[in-house]
Each structure stands twice: as C-alpha cells, then as structure tokens.
Design a protein around this motif. Structure first.
Motif, PDB file in Angstrom:
ATOM      1  N   SER A  66      22.981 -12.462  88.614  1.00 33.48           N
ATOM      2  CA  SER A  66      22.118 -12.527  87.440  1.00 33.48           C
ATOM      3  C   SER A  66      22.990 -12.327  86.212  1.00 33.48           C
ATOM      4  O   SER A  66      23.994 -11.682  86.278  1.00 33.48           O
ATOM      5  N   ASP A 113      10.393  -9.320  86.560  1.00 31.53           N
ATOM      6  CA  ASP A 113      11.355  -9.916  87.490  1.00 31.53           C
ATOM      7  C   ASP A 113      10.684 -10.613  88.667  1.00 31.53           C
ATOM      8  O   ASP A 113      11.284 -11.480  89.303  1.00 31.53           O
ATOM      9  N   SER A 163      20.775 -18.061  86.528  1.00 33.55           N
ATOM     10  CA  SER A 163      20.247 -16.703  86.421  1.00 33.55           C
ATOM     11  C   SER A 163      18.725 -16.753  86.300  1.00 33.55           C
ATOM     12  O   SER A 163      18.155 -17.767  85.895  1.00 33.55           O
ATOM     13  N   GLN A 193      18.715  -4.344  83.025  1.00 29.95           N
ATOM     14  CA  GLN A 193      19.271  -4.510  84.364  1.00 29.95           C
ATOM     15  C   GLN A 193      20.220  -3.368  84.717  1.00 29.95           C
ATOM     16  O   GLN A 193      20.273  -2.930  85.856  1.00 29.95           O
ATOM     17  N   TRP A 227      23.501 -10.717  82.580  1.00 27.85           N
ATOM     18  CA  TRP A 227      22.931  -9.608  81.827  1.00 27.85           C
ATOM     19  C   TRP A 227      23.338  -9.670  80.385  1.00 27.85           C
ATOM     20  O   TRP A 227      22.898  -8.901  79.562  1.00 27.85           O
ATOM     21  N   LYS A 269      17.453  -8.817  79.585  1.00 25.61           N
ATOM     22  CA  LYS A 269      18.205  -8.340  80.746  1.00 25.61           C
ATOM     23  C   LYS A 269      18.989  -7.051  80.475  1.00 25.61           C
ATOM     24  O   LYS A 269      19.729  -6.577  81.331  1.00 25.61           O
ATOM     25  N   ASP A 279      16.889 -15.152  84.169  1.00 26.84           N
ATOM     26  CA  ASP A 279      16.403 -15.295  82.792  1.00 26.84           C
ATOM     27  C   ASP A 279      16.422 -16.756  82.355  1.00 26.84           C
ATOM     28  O   ASP A 279      15.573 -17.195  81.581  1.00 26.84           O
TER      29      ASP A 279
END
Ligand code: AMP
Ligand code: MN
Ligand code: ZN
Length: 758
Positions: A159, A439, A401, A419, A161, A416, A403
């Motif tokens: 992911s 999420d 990702s 996270q 961030w 993010k 997002d």
C-alpha cells in the motif's frame, strides 16, 4: 528517418486536425496538427515502428554490410540518413536540457560514449515524466509519515502511504503514536513465543476440512509440552523434544489447508461478468465494534450466511518482537465491523468457519502480510481469497495501492497517514476508526468493478480473471515464517546495508547483532526498538573506547542501550581486541578474496586451514575430517546424533563470552590471520584489478571492431522509441485527458532495461 516518415504522414494528421473544434484548440498547441494525445502517440509509435522495421532490413554488420559499403551510393545514403537521425536525437536531447554533442559523427570511436549519453538523457526524461505523473496523480514526494523514533519501514510496500490527500488538509500530523500505551502483550492469554525455533501453526480445530488435521495439532499433550517445561537438564530436554517431534515434523510445518486450497475450484458464477453492486453510503451503514466473544460469535454467524465479505488488518511492529495484529476490519454488503483483535486474540480462531468456507469469497487488498499475520496471531486461514491488489496488477492500472483504487472506482480520497499510526491505542480515536473502516467499506464494490474490467479487457474471456483467482490462492497458501537467528544472520544484514568493515568492526557488528536479537526476543521488542540498525553500524564503525562514546553514537539513546551500556561496551572492547584486518566484503560475495572459506586460489589447501569470514577456524573443514581417526569420526557421529535439531537456530553461545584467549598472539588463529595478512591485501587487489583491466580492454576491442554506423543506428532507434513512449506519457499529463494512466509502469524502468524494451 523519423523526419522523413513525419512528412509522409503529415497529410493524415492535418486531416484530423481540421476536424477540431475551438475548445480543443488550446490543447492542440501541445501537439500541433493532432486531434489529441492518442492520435499523436499513434502516429509517433507508428513512425518509430516503421523505422525499426526498416532498420531491421538494413544489411547486417559483418560481411554483408562491408559488401554494401563498397558501393559509394549506399555509403552516401547511410551517412545522410545517419546525420538526420543524429540531428533529430540531438534536438530532442537539447530540448530537454541534456548534453547533446552526439552529432559530431567524425569520432566513430565514441559509439559507446555516445550511447551512454543517450541513456543518460533518457534517464533525465523518464525521471521527469515520472515526477509529472506522480504530480498529476496527487503524490507529494516530500511528505513523510509520522513514525516512532528509529522505526524503519519494511522494504516491500504494497500500500502506498505517502500519497497526498487531494482535499489538502491544513492540519499537521496528529499524534498517531502515544507514549504510555499499556503493552497489550501483558493481557494475552497465551504468551508470545519469541523463541528461536520455527513457527508451528496454532490451529487445533479445522472447519471445512476435506483432509483431517494431523494428530499433532489435535493432540494437546504433544503440542503443549515445550522442551523448556520438562523438568530435566536442558540438553536432555532438547533430546526428548527432538525424539517426540521427529515423527510430526512434516505435519508441523505444512500448511493446514494445503489440500483444500489445492482442490479449490472457482465456480462458473465467479468467472462471469458481475453487475457491480454499489456500496452503501457510509452514513447509512451500520458499524459494529466487536470486542466481546458474544459479538464475535454473532459476527461469525452473519459471515457464514454471506457469499462474500471484505477483510483488512491493522498491525503494530515497533513495540513487539514478532509484531501484533491490532485490528480486523470486516465489511459485508450491508454492514461494517471493527474487531479488537488485541482483546479477542485467543478467540478469533472461530472465524475459521467463515474464513475457510470455500463457498464464501474473502476480498482483501494486498493480502500477503495479512495472510501471515492471521496465521501467526490467531491460527486463521483463508480459503477462497480474492486480492484486489492482484486484480489491479492484472488490469495494469497506473498504481496498485488501495487509495488509488478508492479514488479510481469510488472517487474517495483516503488519508493513508493513519496507516502508520500506533494501532494499539485504546480506546481508538474516532478518526482512526473511520480510517480503518474505509479500508474495507468499499472493497466489495471494487471487487465487482475489477472483475467486470478483467473480463472486458480480455474480450469477455475468463483467462485474466482466472489468473487473479490463482494468484490469490497462491497468496493464501503463504506460510508465516518466524525470524530465525543464525550465526550468519548478521552477514545478511551487513550485505543489505552494503557496509564494508574491517575485522574489528565486523566483530562488533556481529556481537551487537546477537545482543540485539537476544534482548529483543527476551523483552518482546522489535530489534529496531532495541537498537536501530543505523546506530549499530555507527557503533561498529567507530568502536568507541568509552561507554560514553557508545551513547554518543545513539541519538536519541534507546532505553535498552542506556540500561546496558556497560554490556555493550564490553562487546565493543572484545571486538577491538581482534587483529586488525580489512575485510572487503561478505563471504558469499565473489569479491571476497581473503576470507572466503572456499577461496583457495592463493593458498594451497594443505597449507592453510579453512577460515571463516570472522576469522574463526571452521571445525567442519574437509582437512579436519581427513586428519581424524576412525574412532574420532565415530565419536563425532554419536555426538551429532544427540544434537538439538534446532541448534542452528540457537543464539551463538559465545555472545557474552570474552574471546581474549582466542586472539592471544600466541594462539593458532592469530598465526593464521597473520599469515593471511602477510599475503597482503594490496597484492591480491592489484592482481584482481590487473585481471579486470585485461578483460575490460578485450571487451573494448571487441566492441570497437563491431562498432559501425549500422549498429549505432540500431541502438539509436531503440532509444528514440523509448523517447517517443515518454512523449506519449508526458503529453497525456499535460493535456490531462486521461487522469488514470494505463501505460505499463515497467516502461518507465531505468536505463538498465533500455535495450530490452524494444
Ligand atoms: P493496510 O493494509 O494498508 O491497512 O496496512 C496494514 C498495516 O500494514 C498497517 O497497520 C501498518 O502496520 C502496516 N503498513 C502498511 N504500509 C506500511 C508502510 N508503508 N510502512 C510500514 N508499515 C506499513
Ligand atoms: Mn491491508
Ligand atoms: Zn488497513
């Protein structure tokens, strides 16, 4: 060649240009004569492609080319075309502010040099395109998440961030890590197992099984008896444990759902095109915080009745050796749930009923870590997983990702920054709950969308979608592996850090590494919390004479370093007592010329005993064995049969033993080291360099011999293709025609791949 093909196509493109309406004229300035970026790119790629084809038709270097070159007409043509090509390239490079003296083609010798120039320019252009793409995508490269001191984010990041949220919030970072959080480990019913032994699955009941759980897991007696609990001396306990576990070894390390996953078949209905079912608005969706067994059972019942649900986890890794799963988010089409997995850690296994039911799809995004955390902390497994991260990859989306998917499919801006929050905090602040919930809330809708797209992009054929199901299954087959300390572990870290140490520094690094690992397991802290790697390197490099010097290497001073500074000091002193030799690299590297145990190029085998990287005698060397009597060999075999099977995983026994005696100048080791030293590092290095030089020269000669204009134009053509691709990307960004860029990322690979792309 590019120039000439442009003039051929000019009529085409002006036709397209003629249809433009006035609103498009502004954009038009960027690609004069083209309707939009796509047309420009199509034209550009077509031109490059035909040029590449034409170049392939040129006579090959060698005899054929030499023959053609004997005709003045051919020679002239080559030269004029070559000039054109160089001129074109040089202009492109100039436009981008790169060095461009590529044109003066008098110096044919400089082909490689000029090729480098092109590669450099490509690099500059690609980098710029990358930055522009990121900017267009809303990434601010300078933004950093809040992290605890000394925290090192893992290398593999699924992911992302560091994405800037589009609605720029004026507030700075919130306090995402609090100082006095009670250690959740203290409340765990079952103590965490930081021992230096491999991970054994926690499962003891296996719902939805096609193949029964091996007796090792169902028989509590065998499982519960740990060697350290036996009331006998340690060596004997190890032996008994070994005997008991030997017959179960295969079961102990197998994936409990291997058989079920191997026989999992994706039903037809999941391979056909779904009608995406819109997510419910957050405000209209019920959110339940699950922190009691009763609620967990209710949730499990609900999940068992559903046909799909989405799952995500939040994790904490700084104040724990193995890491802790702090939160589980689950969303059905109707409801959202947030489960306090610190509170329900020992009970979560009941979810296996839904999680391993092959008729229920579990949707995750980037499940690789989740699958491992579920096994490690709860004994949970997933049968029938769909990973939207894998789907995004298969669809070749611009980014993979969550997002990005949220923005792309749901037009939702996620933040993010949370996270990396400390997910142990209780009660959870509202904003963290909302973040966690988002999420999974949209994930089932994304699951529908990507499935539909996977089918569409493959002309309705299920191949690509099937691939994603297969990849997801492979992920659910992942097994959690516990970090195991071996005598070699420090070398792995040293190699990763690309540090070259002398013998004293390397010894310090080895001792500090062992100290840190032991303490981290014992105190249940991450190694980064005990002593961050960069501080460990600093101490090893500086080898401070005083304890104060160690403190000075560690700012801010980690609490355990302050507490044990004298212990650390004695380790450093021990390292300082090593004979000072330069170790050029890690022993596995081909560079090792002096300390590699297998390097006998300079010394005959009989002459020098095998020496390991840290200058110790390797007691298992063949030399040794040859000099042993039959009785001695037999004795060794017997001793070996009593060895703990996990011996290799145990911390080195010598960590806290003063090794002075070993490095006494009168000792054998010192003698050997001295002899090796006398062989002179420089002498060896010189020989190596001389060899390298000869090889280099031979290579150059070969290149010169084959270097001619044809070869050069081939290379340039490849380069111009790349540059063209790049224009394509850049033009798109400028025109903001298509915010989600679909060009495969790998096209932006660095210059190393340049030659491979075309
Ligand atoms: P996510 O799946 O994005 O919700 O991430 C799950 C957990 O993985 C987070 O709670 C973090 O502990 C960890 N994590 C995710 N991304 C990063 C990162 N870039 N660096 C460190 N930890 C991360
Ligand atoms: Mn996740
Ligand atoms: Zn998450």
């Amino acid at each position: 060649m590019m120039n000439s093909s442009k003039s051929n196509d000019a009529t085409d493109s002006s036709c397209q240009g003629g249809n433009l309406d006035t609103t498009e004229e502004v954009k038009d300035e960027l690609c004069p004569g083209f309707k939009d970026a796509d047309t420009f790119v199509k034209y550009g790629l077509g031109a490059v492609l035909s040029a590449t084809k034409a170049s392939a038709g040129l006579p090959q270097s060698g005899d054929e080319y030499d023959f053609y070159r004997s005709f003045p007409g051919f020679q002239e043509f080559c030269e004029s075309q070559g000039d054109k090509l160089l001129h074109c390239m040089s202009q492109i490079m100039q436009n981008h502010g790169c060095r461009s003296h590529i044109k003066d083609r008098d110096k044919l010798t400089g082909i490689e040099e000029r090729f480098d120039l092109v590669v450099d320019s490509n690099d500059v252009i690609l980098e710029r395109a990358g930055i522009l793409l990121d900017e267009a995508d809303g990434v601010n490269r300078s933004q950093k998440p809040v992290m605890p001191v000394g925290f090192q984010p893992p290398k593999i990041v699924v992911s992302s961030w560091n994405r800037k949220s589009v609605c720029a919030r004026s507030e700075t970072f919130r306090l995402l890590h609090a100082k006095n959080i009670a250690r959740p480990q203290l409340k765990f019913k079952e103590k965490v197992d930081n021992s230096n032994t491999p991970f054994v699955p926690k499962i003891f009941i296996k719902p939805n099984s096609l193949k029964a759980l091996p007796s090792y897991f169902t028989n509590k007696q065998i499982r519960k008896e740990r060697p350290e609990d036996l009331d006998v001396p340690a060596a004997l306990a190890d032996f008994i444990h070994q005997q008991r576990t030997q017959e179960h070894v295969e079961d102990m390390f197998a994936h409990p759902y291997q058989y079920e996953l191997d026989h999992l078949i994706v039903p037809e209905s999941l391979l056909s095109k779904p009608e995406p079912q819109m997510y419910k608005p957050l405000a209209e969706t019920n959110l339940t915080f699950v922190d009691s067994l009763e609620d967990l059972v209710t949730l499990n019942e609900k999940l068992c009745k559903s046909s799909e649900f989405a799952v995500d986890l939040e994790h904490h890794s700084y104040r724990s050796f193995l890491g802790l799963t702090c939160l589980m988010q689950v969303s059905t089409r109707e409801e959202d749930f947030i489960i306090d997995t610190l509170e329900l850690r020992s009970e979560l296994y009941i979810l296996n009923e839904a999680f391993t039911d092959p008729s229920i799809v579990k949707v995750f995004h980037g499940a690789d870590s989740d699958i491992e955390w579920l096994q490690r902390d709860f004994g949970l497994y997933v049968v029938n997983l769909f990973d939207t991260h894998q789907a995004s990859r298969a669809l070749n989306l611009a980014r993979h990702s969550l997002d990005h998917l949220l923005k792309h499919f749901c037009d939702v801006d996620s933040d993010k920054r949370y996270q990396l929050a400390d997910w142990r905090i209780r009660p959870l602040p509202e904003e963290m709950i909302q973040y966690a919930r988002s999420d999974t809330h949209y994930l089932l809708y994304i699951y529908d969308c990507v499935r539909a797209q996977l089918l569409d992009s493959n002309h309705g054929q299920p191949g690509l979608l099937q691939c994603v199901w297969n990849k997801s299954r492979d992920i659910s087959l992942k097994k959690y592996l516990k970090p195991i300390y071996t005598e070699e572990s420090y070398l792995e870290l040293q190699r990763k850090q690309k540090k070259s140490f002398n013998t004293q520094q390397l010894t310090a690094f080895r001792l500090l590494f062992a100290w840190r690992d032991k303490l981290a397991r014992q105190e249940d802290e991450s190694t980064g919390y005990v002593l961050p790697t960069h501080m460990m390197i600093k101490i090893s490099e500086e080898l401070p004479k005083e304890p104060q010097g160690i403190i000075a290497c560690c700012i801010p001073v980690p609490p355990l370093v302050r507490q044990q500074v004298n212990e650390l000091h004695s380790l450093v002193q021990q390292a300082r007592e090593m004979p000072l030799l330069k170790v050029r690299n890690h022993r596995c590297s081909p560079e090792v010329s002096l300390f590699g145990p297998h390097d006998v190029s300079k010394v005959s085998e009989g002459e020098v005993p095998q020496v390991t990287a840290d200058g110790e005698l390797d007691s298992y060397s063949p030399n040794d064995q040859r000099s042993m009597s039959v009785a001695q060999m037999k004795a060794r075999r017997i001793i070996e049969s009593f060895e703990n099977p996990f011996r290799m995983y145990l911390p080195s026994a010598d960590v806290h033993v003063n090794k002075n005696a070993k490095f006494d100048p009168s000792s054998k080791i010192f003698e050997i080291s001295k002899r090796w030293k006398l062989q002179s590092v420089e002498q060896q290095q010189k020989e190596l360099e001389a060899k390298k030089k000869i090889r280099e020269e031979a290579k150059q000669q070969a290149k010169k011999a084959s270097g001619n204009l044809v070869q050069l134009s081939f290379k340039f053509l490849k380069q111009s293709h790349i540059i063209c691709c790049c224009f394509h990307r850049a033009a798109k960004i400028c025109l903001e025609i298509q915010p989600v860029w679909k060009w495969p990322r790998r096209r932006l690979q660095r210059h190393k791949d340049v030659g491979l792309i075309v």
